[in-house]
Design an enzyme around this catalytic site. Sequence first.
Site, PDB file in Angstrom:
ATOM      1  N   GLY A 138       0.840  -1.597   0.105  1.00  0.00           N
ATOM      2  CA  GLY A 138      -0.013   0.256   0.144  1.00  0.00           C
ATOM      3  C   GLY A 138       0.650   1.592   0.286  1.00  0.00           C
ATOM      4  O   GLY A 138       1.037   2.082  -0.597  1.00  0.00           O
ATOM      5  N   TYR A 139       1.952   0.676   0.345  1.00  0.00           N
ATOM      6  CA  TYR A 139       2.684   2.321   0.922  1.00  0.00           C
ATOM      7  C   TYR A 139       3.390   2.322  -0.574  1.00  0.00           C
ATOM      8  O   TYR A 139       3.646   4.190  -1.374  1.00  0.00           O
ATOM      9  CB  TYR A 139       3.892   2.044   2.052  1.00  0.00           C
ATOM     10  CG  TYR A 139       5.441   3.112   1.712  1.00  0.00           C
ATOM     11  CD1 TYR A 139       5.006   4.560   3.110  1.00  0.00           C
ATOM     12  CD2 TYR A 139       6.240   2.931   1.622  1.00  0.00           C
ATOM     13  CE1 TYR A 139       6.360   4.875   2.646  1.00  0.00           C
ATOM     14  CE2 TYR A 139       7.363   3.600   1.664  1.00  0.00           C
ATOM     15  CZ  TYR A 139       6.883   4.865   2.102  1.00  0.00           C
ATOM     16  OH  TYR A 139       8.174   6.424   2.114  1.00  0.00           O
TER      17      TYR A 139
END
Length: 235
Positions: A138-139
């Site tokens: 996600g990052y």
Amino acid sequence: MQINGSTALVTGANRGLGKAFVEALLARGATVYATARRLESIDIPGATALQLDITDPASIEAAAATVGDLDILVNNAGTSTQAPLLGPSTENIRRDFDTNFWGTLNVTRAFAPKLAGGAILNVISALSWYTFAPGSNGYAASKAAEWSLTNGIRLELADQKTLVTALALAIADTDMMAGIDIPKLPPHEVVAQALDGLEAGRIEVVADEPTARVKASLSRDPALFYADITGNLFG
């Protein structure tokens, strides 16, 4: 871009790279606004402390109204959560995007009119260009979006002659990376490279060898890169 005599604003300035940016800008002769979500967390002699939560539109608007002339915006504030893309919840993915993409964009939109002839520096990541582990996906996606954002605003601000620079790095020795046992660059070394790049008018600064390897891999077969990633990226 001349730093001496300029006015700069740094987001996420209470620790890590942000604090190092403020200290280095001051040392190079800039007037600096050091911003963070919590005003009391900022303790940097010589800097003007300013409350700014980049995920809060009202906070951004208030900060932009407070700051007068501005020459340099350093979009350093960011977050990194455990955010697998196919996990049980998208909450952490949204948090990373709200900060790393939307926060950076909204701060830029607020301050861009002040930056004609000036510069914006966005802190992206080696993970803008690859993925490493499910928990960081996600990052990585948010940082890939921030890289694209950086390239896009460079085009949109070209007419007002605003330099837009991306700073890409793998690992700096900050609180965010404290639990990762691999070689790390001292924050002041990363910041020195970034500010040298700004002064030289560069649009991208790659701060370390692992990031340079990742960037170079983009022109090759990605299967070769991912087959070899764990053994050689940080070796």
